[in-house]
Design an enzyme around this catalytic site. Structure first.
Site: not given
Length: 252
Positions: A161, A183
């Protein structure tokens, strides 16, 4: 005169602390040093090598600093406290002003810079503005452990992020994550160094789309892949057109 008075007060405080056995405030908790000529706070840049950095992290740092010499890449500084103009951007575009008022906000600092050196998030981000991508060099400390011997998945998500935010900010101004899809391929060994690549793929109005992947230092091991979308503050048409022209036509 002011400087001599300040120095005197610091000396008295230090002497009092030693006499009374009081714990001395760490450099992180002390107020930012100010320059009397400009009255602007001088904040430490945490995106620079410190003794906790591993050999791999220092080597990668040196390699990217070399790339910065021709201007194609630049190292992004990182402070514990958000810059004033960035704070104003978020207040203006994302938050109700009443929610950000109060004394608590003055003590706020970046989550990823809240650990002592080497214990948490050690990282530096390099930006290539022409290619609209960033590279984050990240070393996760022992306080970020999940299952024994490996980094917590939340720590990896946090750094994705952070890296994405720096990449999305190429558009100019503040951004807020709308969707983060990760993932996880393999767990990341604790205290190891990984490289997080982020690429700005597409721009739709105020919405930006970025792809990320987390790899080992030698780029052979893929730990995670992610796609991220975010909302940015309104951009000038000229800035938006420039970004669109530099994106891969197949991705627009």
């Amino acid at each position: 005169m002011l400087r001599s008075c300040t120095a005197g007060l610091r000396s008295l405080w230090a002497l009092r602390g030693r006499r009374e056995g009081a714990a001395r405030l760490s450099a992180d908790l002390q107020p930012a040093r100010r320059l009397f000529s400009t009255e602007k706070a001088v904040h430490k840049d945490w995106a620079l090598p410190n003794p906790s950095w591993s050999k791999d992290l220092k080597l990668l740092f040196d390699q990217f600093m070399k790339k910065c010499e021709d201007g194609s890449w630049e190292r992004l500084p990182s402070c514990k406290h958000t810059c004033t103009y960035k704070s104003e951007d978020f207040k203006t575009y994302f938050l109700d002003p009443q929610l950000v008022e109060g004394e608590g906000l003055s003590q706020a600092q970046l989550f990823t810079r809240g650990f002592e050196d080497g214990l948490g998030f050690e990282y530096v981000i390099f930006n290539n503005n022409d290619e609209k991508r960033t590279v984050c060099l990240f070393q996760g400390g022992p306080y970020l452990q999940g299952i024994p011997g490996f980094l917590h998945g939340g720590a990896i998500a946090t750094m994705i992020d952070v890296a994405f935010g720096s990449c999305a900010a190429i558009s100019g101004g503040a951004v807020m994550t709308a969707n983060l899809n990760i993932n996880f391929k393999r767990p990341v060994p604790l205290c190891s160094v990984v490289v997080i690549h982020s690429q700005l793929d597409k721009l739709e109005g105020r919405k930006l789309f970025v792809s990320c992947n987390v790899r080992s230092v030698d780029e052979k091991t893929l730990y995670s892949e992610a796609t991220v979308s975010a909302f940015a503050r309104m951009m000038a048409k000229r800035s938006r057109r420039k970004i669109m022209n530099n994106l891969n036509p197949q991705l627009i």
